[in-house]
Design an enzyme around this catalytic site. Structure first.
Site, PDB file in Angstrom:
ATOM      1  CG  HIS A 112      -1.765   1.212   1.355  1.00 20.77           C
ATOM      2  ND1 HIS A 112      -1.469   2.232   2.235  1.00 20.77           N
ATOM      3  CD2 HIS A 112      -2.894   1.600   0.693  1.00 20.77           C
ATOM      4  CE1 HIS A 112      -2.378   3.177   2.128  1.00 20.77           C
ATOM      5  NE2 HIS A 112      -3.248   2.826   1.192  1.00 20.77           N
ATOM      6  CD  GLU A 115      -2.818   2.623  -3.662  1.00 16.28           C
ATOM      7  OE1 GLU A 115      -3.490   3.675  -3.584  1.00 16.28           O
ATOM      8  OE2 GLU A 115      -3.118   1.579  -3.047  1.00 16.28           O
ATOM      9  CG  HIS A 116      -0.113   6.270  -0.560  1.00 17.33           C
ATOM     10  ND1 HIS A 116      -0.727   7.397  -0.067  1.00 17.33           N
ATOM     11  CD2 HIS A 116      -0.975   5.247  -0.348  1.00 17.33           C
ATOM     12  CE1 HIS A 116      -1.913   7.068   0.439  1.00 17.33           C
ATOM     13  NE2 HIS A 116      -2.076   5.761   0.284  1.00 17.33           N
ATOM     14  CD  GLU A 185       2.173   9.968   0.074  1.00 18.93           C
ATOM     15  OE1 GLU A 185       0.948   9.813  -0.146  1.00 18.93           O
ATOM     16  OE2 GLU A 185       2.772  11.041  -0.161  1.00 18.93           O
ATOM     17  CD  GLU A 192      -5.211   5.474   2.982  1.00 19.06           C
ATOM     18  OE1 GLU A 192      -5.748   4.503   2.414  1.00 19.06           O
ATOM     19  OE2 GLU A 192      -4.135   5.987   2.583  1.00 19.06           O
TER      20      GLU A 192
END
Length: 494
Positions: A112, A115-116, A185, A192
């Site tokens: 994940h 992906e960012h 990030e 998130e």
């Protein structure tokens, strides 16, 4: 444990398999039951339980041809072109057999995080220039990560297809992962995570995976724990790409205003730096298969006004013969929300019983498939004083599947499933996703299917032809009145 789920499973499997041999699906055990009432005519307009030849759906399921080319690198390129006069847009995506279940021990969250980071700049494009390039085309560039796959896709005008392919090739092969972007990030992902913790349904299904696949990567969350997010480095990201972003685990899918040969040529020319390691996701899964464990996760929270819980059984993998029947059963159990107002008139007996007795705010049957296993069950939201009676109704309806399902219910469920599948492929984005996942293996039906799942794109004619235990539990909220895990297990033995 004093009972075995196998008895319930044998009953259900026997009902399913005999029905599949007779007509696509029938869960009726006629010899021991009284004569069925006449089928409800509402559900027989487009189908009928009467004996007759198999329906031919082909006249109204004519879709543009799906074309597939496998490059020497192992990358599969699949396209479905729409007539030029009918479409001026295209969707291009890269579907990769690499999700959180393939992460090395101690690195949960890397897929994940990657992906960012994939959008934070390459050797040819800075993060800002990439964003401006996409916006100036009026395009959309996005990505998502699941437990078994990672996807990057773009929606563009037909004249910008070549640019979209170039952008996807660039970000997947040439990302720089600068330290300042990794640091920034981390904060984004931690925020998130806080947002996800506020979404009770997401939390419940994470707990359910933990209970169902205890000690296995499939039971881990996609985002990963906070300590991992704070410790993931550039080396971890590069190692994940070199290990899992390989040609043999990759599908490039395009739909809409595209030409197959042009897409193949562009991918062959631009997607050149991926490993040709022939190891497949199936081989990795076979080396570490998931095992369903009957256990529970309970989080007592008196501050919540309603209780949320999900009860699940071992489901099927994507390629298991029972996968389609379980989709029909999911449709048969259905879903219901108190705010919608439909309940007493619902075709779902479960919904009717819950609505009539006002037992819940929401119920939803679910069927999640993975490469080697699955989860099948019901998710509910209810008042604390309704939990025991609601649990009885849920388990009663699930047990009923093994011996008493009418033909009218099956007809309704088949029709609803067919409609859902057709409505899902409305637009080039959905078609591209559908074909990409069919060529891979995908988490909630036509969302996680085809090339990666079956190694080919299933025609709808074939899919429609297929249509025609232990217990895992997760709960949170004021759940004192929710029966014990052992009670749910015992219901399958009777």
């Amino acid at each position: 444990m004093a009972f075995s789920f196998s008895r319930f499973r044998r009953k259900l499997d026997a009902a399913l398999s005999s029905a599949v041999r007779a007509r696509y699906l029938s869960l009726s055990a006629r010899p021991s039951l009284p004569e069925e009432p006449a089928p409800d005519p509402r559900f027989l307009r487009h189908s009928s339980p009467d004996a007759r030849p198999l329906l031919d759906h082909s006249p109204f399921l004519r879709f543009p041809q799906v074309r597939l080319t496998i490059l020497p690198s192992g990358i599969r390129v699949v396209t479905q072109s729409a007539p030029t006069s009918a479409s001026h847009t295209a969707s291009i995506g890269v579907w990769i057999d690499a999700g959180s279940r393939f992460e090395a021990p101690g690195t949960n969250g890397t897929a994940h995080f990657l992906e960012h980071m994939i959008f934070k700049g390459t050797r040819r494009r800075t993060a800002r220039s990439l964003e401006e390039e996409i916006e100036n085309m009026g395009a959309r560039l996005n990505a998502y990560t699941s437990r078994e796959q990672t996807t990057f896709f773009a929606d563009v005008q037909s004249k910008d297809v070549a640019v979209a392919v170039d952008v996807l090739a660039d970000i997947l092969q040439n990302s720089k992962f600068p330290d300042h972007a990794i640091k920034r990030e981390r904060g984004v992902i931690l925020r998130e995570m806080e947002e996800v913790q506020g979404q009770v349904e997401e939390v419940i299904f994470d707990h359910l995976h933990s209970a169902a696949f205890r000690g296995h990567p499939l039971g881990d969350t996609i985002l990963g724990p906070e300590e991992n997010i704070r410790g993931i480095s550039r080396v971890d990201l590069q190692q994940y790409i070199s290990t899992h972003y390989t040609g043999h685990r990759m599908v490039v899918s395009a739909a809409g205003a595209v030409k197959h040969d042009e897409i193949v040529n562009m991918v062959g020319r631009l997607f050149t730096n991926f490993s040709t390691d022939p190891t497949t996701a199936d081989q990795l899964v076979n080396a570490n298969p998931a095992v369903f464990t009957g256990s529970e996760v309970r989080v007592q929270d008196e501050g919540m006004p309603l209780a949320h819980f999900a009860v699940a059984f071992k489901g099927s993998s994507w390629t298991d013969p029972n996968s389609i029947p379980l989709m029909v059963i999911q449709s048969l159990l259905g879903s219901w929300n108190k705010s919608i107002g439909v309940g007493n008139c619902s075709g779902s007996q479960l919904a009717r019983r819950v609505a009539t007795d006002d037992l819940a705010e929401n119920i939803m049957a679910f069927n999640t498939n993975y490469r080697d296993i699955g989860l099948f069950g019901v998710y509910s939201i209810a008042s604390p004083n309704c939990l025991r009676e609601l649990s009885c109704v849920l388990m009663d309806e699930i047990k009923r599947l093994a011996y008493q399902v009418s033909e009218a219910e099956v007809v309704r469920a088949r029709n609803q499933l067919k409609s859902m599948l057709l409505l899902h492929i409305d637009g080039s984005t959905a078609v591209s996703e559908n074909n990409g996942r069919q060529n891979i293996k995908k988490d909630h039906f036509y969302h996680h299917v085809q090339m990666l799942t079956y190694g080919r794109v299933l025609p709808f004619v074939e899919l429609f032809a297929r249509i025609d235990a232990e217990v895992a539990l997760a709960a949170t909220g004021p759940i004192q009145e929710l029966p014990e895990h052992s009670w749910f297990c015992a219901q399958t033995a009777t």
